[in-house]
Design a protein around this motif. Structure first.
Motif, PDB file in Angstrom:
ATOM      1  N   ALA A  20       2.413  11.310  -6.232  1.00 48.87           N
ATOM      2  CA  ALA A  20       1.790  10.335  -7.125  1.00 48.87           C
ATOM      3  C   ALA A  20       2.263   8.929  -6.788  1.00 48.87           C
ATOM      4  CB  ALA A  20       2.098  10.672  -8.577  1.00 48.87           C
ATOM      5  N   ARG A  21       3.554   8.774  -6.531  1.00 48.12           N
ATOM      6  CA  ARG A  21       4.118   7.468  -6.174  1.00 48.12           C
ATOM      7  C   ARG A  21       3.466   6.926  -4.905  1.00 48.12           C
ATOM      8  NH1 ARG A  21       8.671   5.498  -3.244  1.00 48.12           N
ATOM      9  NH2 ARG A  21       9.616   3.734  -4.302  1.00 48.12           N
ATOM     10  N   GLN A  22       3.321   7.779  -3.899  1.00 49.53           N
ATOM     11  CA  GLN A  22       2.695   7.387  -2.641  1.00 49.53           C
ATOM     12  C   GLN A  22       1.246   6.939  -2.873  1.00 49.53           C
ATOM     13  OE1 GLN A  22       2.707  10.445   0.374  1.00 49.53           O
ATOM     14  NE2 GLN A  22       1.338   9.312   1.707  1.00 49.53           N
ATOM     15  N   LYS A  23       0.518   7.679  -3.688  1.00 49.83           N
ATOM     16  CA  LYS A  23      -0.882   7.348  -3.947  1.00 49.83           C
ATOM     17  C   LYS A  23      -1.020   6.034  -4.723  1.00 49.83           C
ATOM     18  CE  LYS A  23      -2.818  11.913  -3.481  1.00 49.83           C
ATOM     19  NZ  LYS A  23      -3.755  11.641  -2.397  1.00 49.83           N
ATOM     20  N   VAL A  24      -0.075   5.762  -5.629  1.00 48.30           N
ATOM     21  CA  VAL A  24      -0.108   4.491  -6.359  1.00 48.30           C
ATOM     22  C   VAL A  24       0.086   3.333  -5.392  1.00 48.30           C
ATOM     23  CG1 VAL A  24       1.136   3.065  -8.053  1.00 48.30           C
ATOM     24  CG2 VAL A  24       0.548   5.436  -8.594  1.00 48.30           C
ATOM     25  N   PHE A  25       1.040   3.459  -4.486  1.00 50.86           N
ATOM     26  CA  PHE A  25       1.253   2.398  -3.496  1.00 50.86           C
ATOM     27  C   PHE A  25       0.032   2.228  -2.600  1.00 50.86           C
ATOM     28  CE2 PHE A  25       5.927   3.099  -4.201  1.00 50.86           C
ATOM     29  CZ  PHE A  25       6.159   1.853  -4.761  1.00 50.86           C
ATOM     30  N   VAL A  31      -6.357  -2.269  -3.130  1.00 50.44           N
ATOM     31  CA  VAL A  31      -6.854  -3.337  -4.004  1.00 50.44           C
ATOM     32  C   VAL A  31      -6.532  -4.700  -3.411  1.00 50.44           C
ATOM     33  CG1 VAL A  31      -6.583  -4.419  -6.279  1.00 50.44           C
ATOM     34  CG2 VAL A  31      -6.830  -1.933  -6.094  1.00 50.44           C
ATOM     35  N   ASN A  32      -5.348  -4.843  -2.824  1.00 50.63           N
ATOM     36  CA  ASN A  32      -4.972  -6.123  -2.218  1.00 50.63           C
ATOM     37  C   ASN A  32      -5.863  -6.505  -1.041  1.00 50.63           C
ATOM     38  OD1 ASN A  32      -2.905  -6.870  -3.944  1.00 50.63           O
ATOM     39  ND2 ASN A  32      -1.394  -5.654  -2.832  1.00 50.63           N
TER      40      ASN A  32
END
Length: 66
Positions: A20-25, A31-32
């Motif tokens: 989940a952490r990897q996917k959030v990053f 988005v950037n």
């Protein structure tokens, strides 16, 4: 093959938190890469127009040009 997609082999963690952490990053990075207008459009789609309008008003008040 559709030119809107690319094939990328990847290695994903098996731990749910790490995954989940990897996917959030990855999402933040994606988005950037969008233009400011595309970012606004995406937020509008995700949280609805009124919530996005209030969010951007607040962001402008806090971090807008001075």
């Amino acid at each position: 093959m559709n030119s809107n997609y690319t094939f990328k082999p990847s290695i994903e963690p098996t731990d749910k938190y790490a995954k989940a952490r990897q996917k959030v990053f990855e999402a933040f990075n994606a988005v950037n890469e969008l233009s400011p207008q595309q970012q606004i459009n995406l937020v509008s789609e995700l949280v609805g127009y009124k919530a996005a309008e209030q969010f951007y008003k607040t962001m402008y008040q806090q971090f807008g040009t001075r």
